[in-house]
Design a protein around this motif. Structure first.
Motif, PDB file in Angstrom:
ATOM      1  N   GLU A  89    -102.234  35.146   8.883  1.00  0.00           N
ATOM      2  CA  GLU A  89    -101.340  34.208   9.143  1.00  0.00           C
ATOM      3  C   GLU A  89    -101.956  33.095   9.803  1.00  0.00           C
ATOM      4  N   LEU A  90    -101.795  31.763   9.467  1.00  0.00           N
ATOM      5  CA  LEU A  90    -102.525  30.755  10.068  1.00  0.00           C
ATOM      6  C   LEU A  90    -101.459  29.641  10.323  1.00  0.00           C
ATOM      7  N   ASN A  91    -101.430  29.170  11.440  1.00  0.00           N
ATOM      8  CA  ASN A  91    -100.579  27.910  11.514  1.00  0.00           C
ATOM      9  C   ASN A  91    -101.892  26.683  11.763  1.00  0.00           C
ATOM     10  N   SER A  92    -101.811  25.869  10.509  1.00  0.00           N
ATOM     11  CA  SER A  92    -102.616  24.939  10.421  1.00  0.00           C
ATOM     12  C   SER A  92    -102.510  23.609  11.465  1.00  0.00           C
ATOM     13  N   MET A  93    -101.543  23.653  11.989  1.00  0.00           N
ATOM     14  CA  MET A  93    -101.235  22.468  12.900  1.00  0.00           C
ATOM     15  C   MET A  93    -101.830  23.139  14.427  1.00  0.00           C
ATOM     16  N   THR A  94    -101.588  24.199  14.723  1.00  0.00           N
ATOM     17  CA  THR A  94    -102.074  24.763  15.936  1.00  0.00           C
ATOM     18  C   THR A  94    -103.193  25.444  16.016  1.00  0.00           C
ATOM     19  N   GLU A 150    -103.276  28.610  15.695  1.00  0.00           N
ATOM     20  CA  GLU A 150    -102.948  30.247  15.896  1.00  0.00           C
ATOM     21  C   GLU A 150    -103.119  30.866  14.809  1.00  0.00           C
ATOM     22  N   PHE A 151    -103.590  32.077  14.836  1.00  0.00           N
ATOM     23  CA  PHE A 151    -103.764  32.965  13.375  1.00  0.00           C
ATOM     24  C   PHE A 151    -103.488  34.383  13.994  1.00  0.00           C
ATOM     25  N   SER A 152    -103.127  35.147  12.999  1.00  0.00           N
ATOM     26  CA  SER A 152    -103.107  36.726  13.202  1.00  0.00           C
ATOM     27  C   SER A 152    -103.790  37.198  11.914  1.00  0.00           C
ATOM     28  N   VAL A 153    -104.721  38.319  11.983  1.00  0.00           N
ATOM     29  CA  VAL A 153    -105.115  38.816  10.914  1.00  0.00           C
ATOM     30  C   VAL A 153    -104.808  40.365  10.863  1.00  0.00           C
ATOM     31  N   TYR A 154    -104.617  40.815   9.964  1.00  0.00           N
ATOM     32  CA  TYR A 154    -103.939  42.289   9.849  1.00  0.00           C
ATOM     33  C   TYR A 154    -105.075  42.877   8.933  1.00  0.00           C
TER      34      TYR A 154
END
Length: 165
Positions: free
Chosen positions: A52-57, A59-63
């Motif tokens: 998941e990647l918030n292109s504005m902030t 912030e990411f999560s990789v699973y």
């Protein structure tokens, strides 16, 4: 009256184009995203199942499918099943879920990674180490890192011994 069909055609073509753009964006892999932010793909192991990647902030999560350990040069790395942080061009910060074993004694969390010219600088908070980007051109595999047996390049494999901790 010919104006209305033309207008509907234009709207249809716009939605068709927009749908194509969204579909292409959804197919972007985490490795493509790393390159977009000026990082080599090899800072993540193979086998990422989702991200998941918030292109504005940023912030990411990789699973990952599970935790992952391997040797890279003389360092033992550990990736948790979930890796979080904030990405921007040439910088990963607030990283959690990645640690490195130092001096055969303790594990330290990698909290930041910066690209400085042709090097990556990995920081554990109070100290950092630089490595050439060329060391991260390929994604390592869990358990054997870059020393796995690959059908396509003939590299020899060496599994990391498993220990309970």
């Amino acid at each position: 009256m010919k104006y209305i069909p033309m207008s509907l055609t234009t709207i249809f073509l716009f939605f068709l184009f927009f749908t194509t753009v969204v579909s292409d964006t959804e197919k972007t892999s985490v490795y493509d995203e790393l390159q977009r932010y000026d990082f080599p793909i090899g800072i993540l192991p193979k086998g990422v199942k989702a991200y998941e990647l918030n292109s504005m902030t940023g912030e990411f999560s990789v699973y990952l499918n599970g935790s992952c350990r391997f040797m890279l040069s003389s360092y033992e790395l550990h990736y948790a099943p979930v890796i979080n942080g904030v990405i921007s061009k040439g910088r990963l910060r607030k990283v959690s879920g990645v640690s490195v074993k130092v001096v055969l004694l303790c594990w330290l969390n990698i909290v930041e990674v910066k690209r400085i010219c042709d090097n990556l600088q990995f920081s554990v908070g109070f100290t950092s180490a630089n490595f050439p980007i060329r060391s991260f051109e390929k994604s390592p595999r869990c358990e054997c890192g870059l020393r796995c047996v690959h059908e396509d390049d003939g590299e020899l494999g060496k599994k990391l011994p498993v220990s309970s901790s």
